[in-house]
Design a protein around this motif. Sequence first.
Motif, PDB file in Angstrom:
ATOM      1  N   ALA A  97       0.833  -1.207   0.000  1.00  0.00           N
ATOM      2  CA  ALA A  97       0.000   0.000   0.000  1.00  0.00           C
ATOM      3  C   ALA A  97       0.870   1.260   0.000  1.00  0.00           C
ATOM      4  CB  ALA A  97      -0.917  -0.003   1.222  1.00  0.00           C
ATOM      5  N   LYS A  98       1.944   1.229   0.761  1.00  0.00           N
ATOM      6  CA  LYS A  98       2.839   2.389   0.855  1.00  0.00           C
ATOM      7  C   LYS A  98       3.524   2.659  -0.484  1.00  0.00           C
ATOM      8  CE  LYS A  98       6.876   4.089   3.418  1.00  0.00           C
ATOM      9  NZ  LYS A  98       6.316   5.418   3.663  1.00  0.00           N
ATOM     10  N   SER A  99       3.810   1.609  -1.224  1.00  0.00           N
ATOM     11  CA  SER A  99       4.538   1.764  -2.488  1.00  0.00           C
ATOM     12  C   SER A  99       3.700   2.397  -3.592  1.00  0.00           C
ATOM     13  CB  SER A  99       5.048   0.391  -2.964  1.00  0.00           C
ATOM     14  OG  SER A  99       3.963  -0.451  -3.304  1.00  0.00           O
ATOM     15  N   ASN A 100       2.405   2.546  -3.356  1.00  0.00           N
ATOM     16  CA  ASN A 100       1.545   3.149  -4.373  1.00  0.00           C
ATOM     17  C   ASN A 100       1.891   4.613  -4.636  1.00  0.00           C
ATOM     18  OD1 ASN A 100      -0.745   1.258  -5.327  1.00  0.00           O
ATOM     19  ND2 ASN A 100      -0.693   0.917  -3.117  1.00  0.00           N
ATOM     20  N   TRP A 101       2.314   5.320  -3.568  1.00  0.00           N
ATOM     21  CA  TRP A 101       2.570   6.758  -3.699  1.00  0.00           C
ATOM     22  C   TRP A 101       3.852   7.129  -2.954  1.00  0.00           C
ATOM     23  CZ3 TRP A 101      -2.089   4.936  -1.456  1.00  0.00           C
ATOM     24  CH2 TRP A 101      -3.149   4.819  -2.372  1.00  0.00           C
ATOM     25  N   ASP A 102       4.619   8.005  -3.542  1.00  0.00           N
ATOM     26  CA  ASP A 102       5.813   8.516  -2.867  1.00  0.00           C
ATOM     27  C   ASP A 102       5.400   9.437  -1.726  1.00  0.00           C
ATOM     28  OD1 ASP A 102       7.472   7.190  -4.660  1.00  0.00           O
ATOM     29  OD2 ASP A 102       7.511   8.884  -6.065  1.00  0.00           O
ATOM     30  N   ASP A 103       6.221   9.493  -0.695  1.00  0.00           N
ATOM     31  CA  ASP A 103       5.989  10.374   0.459  1.00  0.00           C
ATOM     32  C   ASP A 103       4.660  10.089   1.159  1.00  0.00           C
ATOM     33  OD1 ASP A 103       8.398  11.893  -0.062  1.00  0.00           O
ATOM     34  OD2 ASP A 103       7.305  12.820  -1.727  1.00  0.00           O
ATOM     35  N   PHE A 104       4.282   8.821   1.174  1.00  0.00           N
ATOM     36  CA  PHE A 104       3.023   8.391   1.801  1.00  0.00           C
ATOM     37  C   PHE A 104       3.354   7.648   3.094  1.00  0.00           C
ATOM     38  CE2 PHE A 104      -0.624   5.378   2.132  1.00  0.00           C
ATOM     39  CZ  PHE A 104      -1.648   6.312   2.230  1.00  0.00           C
ATOM     40  N   GLU A 105       2.762   8.075   4.214  1.00  0.00           N
ATOM     41  CA  GLU A 105       3.031   7.467   5.509  1.00  0.00           C
ATOM     42  C   GLU A 105       1.811   6.705   6.007  1.00  0.00           C
ATOM     43  OE1 GLU A 105       6.303  10.329   7.636  1.00  0.00           O
ATOM     44  OE2 GLU A 105       4.195  10.880   7.912  1.00  0.00           O
ATOM     45  N   ILE A 106       2.038   5.480   6.467  1.00  0.00           N
ATOM     46  CA  ILE A 106       0.952   4.648   6.983  1.00  0.00           C
ATOM     47  C   ILE A 106       0.675   5.036   8.439  1.00  0.00           C
ATOM     48  CG2 ILE A 106       0.123   2.311   7.381  1.00  0.00           C
ATOM     49  CD1 ILE A 106       0.659   3.031   4.432  1.00  0.00           C
ATOM     50  N   THR A 107      -0.549   5.450   8.722  1.00  0.00           N
ATOM     51  CA  THR A 107      -0.906   5.887  10.076  1.00  0.00           C
ATOM     52  C   THR A 107      -1.973   5.005  10.737  1.00  0.00           C
ATOM     53  OG1 THR A 107      -2.576   7.387   9.146  1.00  0.00           O
ATOM     54  CG2 THR A 107      -0.373   8.295   9.526  1.00  0.00           C
ATOM     55  N   ARG A 108      -2.577   4.105   9.958  1.00  0.00           N
ATOM     56  CA  ARG A 108      -3.643   3.270  10.537  1.00  0.00           C
ATOM     57  C   ARG A 108      -3.787   1.979   9.733  1.00  0.00           C
ATOM     58  NH1 ARG A 108      -9.326   3.189   9.400  1.00  0.00           N
ATOM     59  NH2 ARG A 108     -10.573   2.437  11.151  1.00  0.00           N
ATOM     60  N   VAL A 109      -3.895   0.879  10.461  1.00  0.00           N
ATOM     61  CA  VAL A 109      -4.167  -0.421   9.832  1.00  0.00           C
ATOM     62  C   VAL A 109      -5.373  -1.014  10.547  1.00  0.00           C
ATOM     63  CG1 VAL A 109      -3.313  -2.743   9.401  1.00  0.00           C
ATOM     64  CG2 VAL A 109      -1.762  -0.786   9.185  1.00  0.00           C
ATOM     65  N   PHE A 110      -6.402  -1.297   9.779  1.00  0.00           N
ATOM     66  CA  PHE A 110      -7.657  -1.799  10.342  1.00  0.00           C
ATOM     67  C   PHE A 110      -7.926  -3.194   9.778  1.00  0.00           C
ATOM     68  CE2 PHE A 110     -12.498  -1.688   9.988  1.00  0.00           C
ATOM     69  CZ  PHE A 110     -12.678  -2.191  11.269  1.00  0.00           C
ATOM     70  N   ILE A 111      -7.965  -4.184  10.647  1.00  0.00           N
ATOM     71  CA  ILE A 111      -8.179  -5.579  10.232  1.00  0.00           C
ATOM     72  C   ILE A 111      -9.583  -5.997  10.647  1.00  0.00           C
ATOM     73  CG2 ILE A 111      -7.371  -7.961  10.459  1.00  0.00           C
ATOM     74  CD1 ILE A 111      -4.649  -6.789  11.332  1.00  0.00           C
ATOM     75  N   GLN A 112     -10.380  -6.400   9.666  1.00  0.00           N
ATOM     76  CA  GLN A 112     -11.742  -6.875   9.946  1.00  0.00           C
ATOM     77  C   GLN A 112     -11.792  -8.394   9.848  1.00  0.00           C
ATOM     78  OE1 GLN A 112     -15.445  -5.295   8.637  1.00  0.00           O
ATOM     79  NE2 GLN A 112     -14.566  -3.320   8.062  1.00  0.00           N
ATOM     80  N   ASN A 113     -12.477  -9.009  10.808  1.00  0.00           N
ATOM     81  CA  ASN A 113     -12.709 -10.466  10.808  1.00  0.00           C
ATOM     82  C   ASN A 113     -11.385 -11.231  10.794  1.00  0.00           C
ATOM     83  OD1 ASN A 113     -15.479  -9.798  10.530  1.00  0.00           O
ATOM     84  ND2 ASN A 113     -15.255  -9.758   8.305  1.00  0.00           N
ATOM     85  N   TYR A 114     -10.559 -10.948  11.775  1.00  0.00           N
ATOM     86  CA  TYR A 114      -9.226 -11.553  11.817  1.00  0.00           C
ATOM     87  C   TYR A 114      -9.328 -13.083  11.777  1.00  0.00           C
ATOM     88  CZ  TYR A 114      -4.380 -12.364  13.201  1.00  0.00           C
ATOM     89  OH  TYR A 114      -3.074 -12.765  13.230  1.00  0.00           O
ATOM     90  N   GLY A 115      -8.586 -13.693  10.834  1.00  0.00           N
ATOM     91  CA  GLY A 115      -8.533 -15.149  10.712  1.00  0.00           C
ATOM     92  C   GLY A 115      -9.752 -15.772  10.082  1.00  0.00           C
ATOM     93  N   ASP A 116     -10.713 -14.957   9.647  1.00  0.00           N
ATOM     94  CA  ASP A 116     -11.939 -15.479   9.029  1.00  0.00           C
ATOM     95  C   ASP A 116     -11.781 -15.510   7.509  1.00  0.00           C
ATOM     96  OD1 ASP A 116     -14.873 -16.204   9.487  1.00  0.00           O
ATOM     97  OD2 ASP A 116     -15.044 -14.570   8.031  1.00  0.00           O
ATOM     98  N   ALA A 117     -12.601 -16.338   6.866  1.00  0.00           N
ATOM     99  CA  ALA A 117     -12.541 -16.455   5.411  1.00  0.00           C
ATOM    100  C   ALA A 117     -12.832 -15.123   4.723  1.00  0.00           C
ATOM    101  CB  ALA A 117     -13.520 -17.527   4.928  1.00  0.00           C
ATOM    102  N   ASN A 118     -13.591 -14.245   5.394  1.00  0.00           N
ATOM    103  CA  ASN A 118     -13.925 -12.936   4.815  1.00  0.00           C
ATOM    104  C   ASN A 118     -13.109 -11.820   5.486  1.00  0.00           C
ATOM    105  OD1 ASN A 118     -15.367 -11.419   2.906  1.00  0.00           O
ATOM    106  ND2 ASN A 118     -16.918 -10.833   4.409  1.00  0.00           N
ATOM    107  N   MET A 119     -11.859 -12.134   5.781  1.00  0.00           N
ATOM    108  CA  MET A 119     -10.970 -11.153   6.420  1.00  0.00           C
ATOM    109  C   MET A 119     -10.560 -10.082   5.407  1.00  0.00           C
ATOM    110  SD  MET A 119      -7.293 -11.961   8.226  1.00  0.00           S
ATOM    111  CE  MET A 119      -6.105 -10.684   8.612  1.00  0.00           C
TER     112      MET A 119
END
Length: 519
Positions: free
Chosen positions: A267-289
């Motif tokens: 995701a970071k490599s998509n744009w230069d000078d882009f900083e990751i500030t949040r990662v949101f994981i839905q349904n951890y370990g589920d088939a629809n994660m």
Amino acid sequence: MNNRNYNIYFHTHTVSGIVISVVLFVIFFAGSFSFFRDDINNWERNESTAITKEIQLDYNTALKQLDKEHVLHGRNVTISKNSNERRVAVYMEGTKDTLAPAKQKEGSFFYLDTKTLKSYTYEQSYSLGEFLYRLHFLAQIPYPVGYYLSGFVALFFLFAIVTGVLLHWKKIVSNFYIFRPKEKLKTLWTDAHTALGMIGLPFQFVYAVTGAFFMIKLLIVAPAVMALYNGDQDKLYNELEYNDPVYKFENKKLATPFDIDKLVAKAKSNWDDFEITRVFIQNYGDANMHVVVEGEMLSHKKFTGIGKVIYRIADGKEIAKKNPITQNNYLDVVKNVLYKIHFGDYGGYALRIVSFVLGIITCFVIISGVMIWLVARQKNNLPEKKRRFNAAVVRIYLAICLSMYPITALTFIVTKIFYPLSQNNLFLVYFGGWLVLTIFFILKKNDAFTNKFCLISGSILGFLIPLTNGIVTGNWFWHSFMHNQIQVFFIDVFWIVLASLTLYVAYHLNQKKTIQSPQ
């Protein structure tokens, strides 16, 4: 301007200023230190980190450890960073698995050290920087009283600014250059109040508007929710893009392995000078994660540049993307700009130092306004009883406001010696010491003594702060500078400079021009 309008503006400016003066001083004094909240936290913990908003974490290792401690299956997990600290905020919702034990269905919030992967509750992570930050919007007063009080004080401050400008409009340029320290006392205070008020006017206006917006926006939003959305708050938040897309929990174990670190890097490599500030994981370990990776562009590249990428883990596909360069709309600008200009986090140390100075100037403008009010009401034609009352009011004001400086410096020393100081003990030291000093100055009945004592004692304690840090940790400010621990170094040097300036001021005070309370 006719006399009627002048009197309206004058009395509105005076009354609104006097009523809010003490609370406003507390807000601006604590708020000025809040510009260095992250530096204060790192100094207290003797830690240092890269000055960046980006989360620097081994996600896979961290999630494996959290899975052992909390069992993440079926949970929504949010990892976010809003400050320049080693710790990131982690919020875990309860699992959606209906057969899981009751404990796993409970949500939890804590901080995670990105180096040691040690978890801290909010109380365990509470620090002096957090305390001063929350004090500047009176959060220590039970919610929502403190929030609303600070919001309405900001609103009344806006009235005081506008009416003050209207009062001085015709002489706004000429009065700016006038300063007559050798004239009578009222003239001295008036010149200082006007000149410094004009210097800090843009700063004060911005913080009055943004402060009022942040603290009382609920009173603005609530009628809109009821009238336009039939009480459906979630619908409003969806339209404002505060809510993430919701993906159904299928209650099937995910068959394919996943690598969160690779997804974040992708995701970071998509744009230069882009900083990751949040990662949101839905349904951890589920088939629809699903994983939402969110960040923003560096401020000097794009002032408002919020972007995100959503991945479906089952097949590794990217199912949605928001370009931070081309897809930021008016709504993003409105939501983001107010926060940036209020927190002053887009210009580095230079901007925060300037903001601190302007905040302290505003504190002086508040004090000088109170002194103008007192001098104008110490005329001999007023009854002795009224003059005594006016002097007593100002004596209480000065005792509360000026004692903030030495007690803040003392708390820095105490938090370093007794680290980690619990939240309750921090409250006891700061508020207890503040109360003792305030009562002492009120009983002393000498405004000159209050002023000089606070400046000198605050200066002495300020010089002791880097000394205490060096003795307790062995990390003297020249060592922290050589080892690139910029945040620790900055706080030590900051206090040396601040203490030097206030000590200089203390020894050049003209006591003859200081109001003495009638005995």
